[in-house]
Design a protein around this motif. Sequence first.
Motif, mmCIF file in Angstrom:
data_model
loop_
_atom_site.group_PDB
_atom_site.id
_atom_site.type_symbol
_atom_site.label_atom_id
_atom_site.label_comp_id
_atom_site.label_asym_id
_atom_site.label_seq_id
_atom_site.Cartn_x
_atom_site.Cartn_y
_atom_site.Cartn_z
ATOM 1 N N LEU A 360 25.894 37.815 48.637
ATOM 2 C CA LEU A 360 25.042 37.219 47.599
ATOM 3 C C LEU A 360 25.700 35.984 47.017
ATOM 4 O O LEU A 360 25.059 34.926 46.869
ATOM 5 N N PHE A 361 26.989 36.090 46.680
ATOM 6 C CA PHE A 361 27.695 34.945 46.098
ATOM 7 C C PHE A 361 27.860 33.819 47.116
ATOM 8 O O PHE A 361 27.846 32.645 46.755
ATOM 9 N N GLU A 362 28.007 34.189 48.408
ATOM 10 C CA GLU A 362 28.092 33.158 49.444
ATOM 11 C C GLU A 362 26.793 32.370 49.528
ATOM 12 O O GLU A 362 26.801 31.141 49.625
ATOM 13 N N ASP A 363 25.668 33.086 49.497
ATOM 14 C CA ASP A 363 24.363 32.433 49.619
ATOM 15 C C ASP A 363 24.057 31.552 48.421
ATOM 16 O O ASP A 363 23.298 30.579 48.545
ATOM 17 N N ASN A 364 24.629 31.879 47.276
ATOM 18 C CA ASN A 364 24.318 31.131 46.050
ATOM 19 C C ASN A 364 25.431 30.178 45.628
ATOM 20 O O ASN A 364 25.389 29.644 44.514
ATOM 21 N N GLY A 365 26.418 29.980 46.515
ATOM 22 C CA GLY A 365 27.466 29.009 46.227
ATOM 23 C C GLY A 365 28.454 29.428 45.160
ATOM 24 O O GLY A 365 29.184 28.585 44.624
ATOM 25 N N LEU A 366 28.497 30.720 44.837
ATOM 26 C CA LEU A 366 29.378 31.198 43.764
ATOM 27 C C LEU A 366 30.678 31.801 44.298
ATOM 28 O O LEU A 366 31.571 32.132 43.514
ATOM 29 N N ILE A 367 30.776 31.954 45.599
ATOM 30 C CA ILE A 367 31.906 32.684 46.163
ATOM 31 C C ILE A 367 33.237 31.987 45.907
ATOM 32 O O ILE A 367 34.277 32.644 45.827
ATOM 33 N N HIS A 368 33.218 30.674 45.758
ATOM 34 C CA HIS A 368 34.492 29.965 45.572
ATOM 35 C C HIS A 368 35.176 30.394 44.282
ATOM 36 O O HIS A 368 36.405 30.530 44.245
ATOM 37 N N LYS A 369 34.403 30.634 43.226
ATOM 38 C CA LYS A 369 35.002 31.094 41.968
ATOM 39 C C LYS A 369 35.670 32.451 42.142
ATOM 40 O O LYS A 369 36.781 32.680 41.660
ATOM 41 N N LEU A 370 34.982 33.343 42.853
ATOM 42 C CA LEU A 370 35.558 34.673 43.072
ATOM 43 C C LEU A 370 36.769 34.590 43.991
ATOM 44 O O LEU A 370 37.792 35.244 43.742
ATOM 45 N N ASP A 371 36.675 33.805 45.053
ATOM 46 C CA ASP A 371 37.811 33.667 45.969
ATOM 47 C C ASP A 371 39.042 33.128 45.243
ATOM 48 O O ASP A 371 40.164 33.596 45.455
ATOM 49 N N HIS A 372 38.841 32.119 44.392
ATOM 50 C CA HIS A 372 39.975 31.557 43.644
ATOM 51 C C HIS A 372 40.617 32.638 42.764
ATOM 52 O O HIS A 372 41.847 32.720 42.665
ATOM 53 N N TYR A 373 39.781 33.459 42.146
ATOM 54 C CA TYR A 373 40.289 34.567 41.317
ATOM 55 C C TYR A 373 41.133 35.512 42.172
ATOM 56 O O TYR A 373 42.225 35.950 41.765
ATOM 57 N N VAL A 374 40.634 35.847 43.372
ATOM 58 C CA VAL A 374 41.358 36.753 44.267
ATOM 59 C C VAL A 374 42.674 36.122 44.710
ATOM 60 O O VAL A 374 43.724 36.791 44.721
ATOM 61 N N TRP A 375 42.656 34.844 45.074
ATOM 62 C CA TRP A 375 43.899 34.168 45.490
ATOM 63 C C TRP A 375 44.961 34.280 44.392
ATOM 64 O O TRP A 375 46.125 34.545 44.666
ATOM 65 N N ASP A 376 44.529 34.053 43.158
ATOM 66 C CA ASP A 376 45.470 34.067 42.044
ATOM 67 C C ASP A 376 45.995 35.480 41.781
ATOM 68 O O ASP A 376 47.211 35.684 41.597
ATOM 69 N N GLU A 377 45.102 36.482 41.778
ATOM 70 C CA GLU A 377 45.513 37.861 41.524
ATOM 71 C C GLU A 377 46.454 38.366 42.618
ATOM 72 O O GLU A 377 47.457 39.036 42.334
ATOM 73 N N VAL A 378 46.136 38.046 43.868
ATOM 74 C CA VAL A 378 46.978 38.502 44.981
ATOM 75 C C VAL A 378 48.344 37.824 44.926
ATOM 76 O O VAL A 378 49.383 38.465 45.117
ATOM 77 N N SER A 379 48.361 36.526 44.658
ATOM 78 C CA SER A 379 49.639 35.801 44.567
ATOM 79 C C SER A 379 50.515 36.390 43.467
ATOM 80 O O SER A 379 51.730 36.559 43.638
ATOM 81 N N LYS A 380 49.880 36.723 42.372
ATOM 82 C CA LYS A 380 50.619 37.322 41.248
ATOM 83 C C LYS A 380 51.204 38.674 41.655
ATOM 84 O O LYS A 380 52.373 38.983 41.384
ATOM 85 N N GLN A 381 50.368 39.484 42.353
ATOM 86 C CA GLN A 381 50.822 40.811 42.757
ATOM 87 C C GLN A 381 51.943 40.740 43.790
ATOM 88 O O GLN A 381 52.938 41.476 43.717
ATOM 89 N N VAL A 382 51.803 39.849 44.766
ATOM 90 C CA VAL A 382 52.842 39.687 45.794
ATOM 91 C C VAL A 382 54.157 39.272 45.148
ATOM 92 O O VAL A 382 55.241 39.765 45.513
ATOM 93 N N GLY A 383 54.091 38.370 44.164
ATOM 94 C CA GLY A 383 55.295 37.943 43.448
ATOM 95 C C GLY A 383 55.962 39.093 42.723
ATOM 96 O O GLY A 383 57.198 39.231 42.729
ATOM 97 N N GLU A 384 55.151 39.957 42.121
ATOM 98 C CA GLU A 384 55.698 41.117 41.404
ATOM 99 C C GLU A 384 56.383 42.072 42.372
ATOM 100 O O GLU A 384 57.453 42.621 42.071
#
Length: 573
Positions: A360-384
Amino acid sequence: MVGQLNVRRTILIVEDEPINRKMLDNIVKDSYDVIYADDGVRTIDTIRENSDIISLVLLDLMMPDMDGYEVLEFMQNDKILRQIPVIVCTSEIDSEVRCFKLGAVDFISKPFSHPMVIRARIDRAIELREGRGLIQSTQNDALTGLLTHDFFMEYSHFRDLHYQNSGMDALIFNVNRFHLINELQGRRAGDDVLIKIADSVKQIAKQKGGIAGRGGADEFLLYIPGGSDYDQMLKDIGEGLEYILNNSRVYLRMGIYRNVNMDIPVEQRFDKARVACNSIRGNYNIQLAFYDEEMHDKEALNERLINDMENGIKDGQFVIFYQPKYSIRGDRDSLYGAEALVRWEHPELGLLRPDKFVPLFEDNGLIHKLDHYVWDEVSKQVGEWMVKYDFKVPVSVNVSRVDIGAPNLEEEIFTTVQNNWISPGMLNLEITESAYTENSDQIIRVVNGLRDRGFAIEMDDFGTGYSSLNMITSLPIDILKLDMQFVKNIHDGNKDMKMVELMIDIARSLKVKVVAEGVETKEQYDLLKNAGCDIIQGFYFSMPCPASEFEKLIEKENEELEAEVNAAIGGIN
């Protein structure tokens, strides 16, 4: 008026008599550029070669090889050439009716007299044509001649006002994987398919007393009275398309909103037809879908999820689960990394799986916001985890086709890992195989930039059939990820296993690692290990788990590593 504009138009003078040609040249040369032809065959060639610059044709009727009537008929049968106005130059007054029927816009009598009158008639013909062309350029699609989206909606609205009858159906249809036609057969073939479909749609609209339009790209619109046989309609529209593409199959899909609600705007009626059409996207076994209450409920849910997304990100409702990946090449299976999978802990709807909101988010152009959130959360977790366990866990994250088109994507992802004090090598970027075929040149540029920054690139869903072997060899990738559909049916010696072995051989020749996903059984594990697969993930080892559960796997891996080291030291002593 035309002659006063600061743009010189080009006129084609078609005349086999040098004296007449010279007289016409003298009349127009001060205001127009002039090109010439002296027989019918040369006229056709000249018009074809210069159709984009010719503003008017002055056409003699009596010529060798091919006469003016044949030239007019040829132009009238061509979608582009018929737009060029033709003034017939003749002494045969009786020919006027026939020439008008063949598309001529005016006549100039021979012998030529009154040069100023001739000039005025030429100016007027060009002025009228350009004025009409300006209107049509906004009203009609340049390629197909169908109404453009906005004019289609207006015409449909006014039709309702004048006829006020119920029982109208709104139809939208597309070509499945149309971009592949352009890539594999060429853009001209793609245009020919669209033109052929448009001709069929016009005919249907004419027969049914409806309206036809083009929504954009490969989307077509029909607004017609209900009661049609839509299966037959699809067959009629698709007839002959294979011939255009050298017997390649063309798959159409149609969404229908029957007996539309006249109380809602026309645009919303076609939105519902589009929902139905999109519900069967990529399904080659189903070509028709009707908008119904189930789709209405899903549409309402989708609208709510779209509206709730911003708060979901802000409030941390999206949580990351980690699917463990294990290296199986050594004597001991060892924890290699993980794939990040997002879930939505919606405060009212409960835990939502990614298939409920990611497409749904891909079709409506919103997925980039969610992907950026995931990139940041994962990077934070990997660092921890690096700090807590002194253990490097590379985690794969999704990069969608929408992300690829984002400005400064390389800098955005690189800044994200820098801000969380991890190296780019700890964040593997997954791009689906199908995304590479959407805009391969752009993706290759972006991916090369990301690899230069130190990121590893995984091609996800490899083997789903979108890319050629030639394309694979030219793509910048580090890891091939076998689609789980191949893995789930493998058995010793069967076709699926042979295909998996072939893909592993391809990866080996490209010097890239292979990840198999969806591994659930011991048999699958053994077959993949014996075939030389590098890494596997799936329920055989672990389901996706929250970060706290994944930490237990890290602790276990550290314990086994420590035991190996101690055993090795003991052996030395």
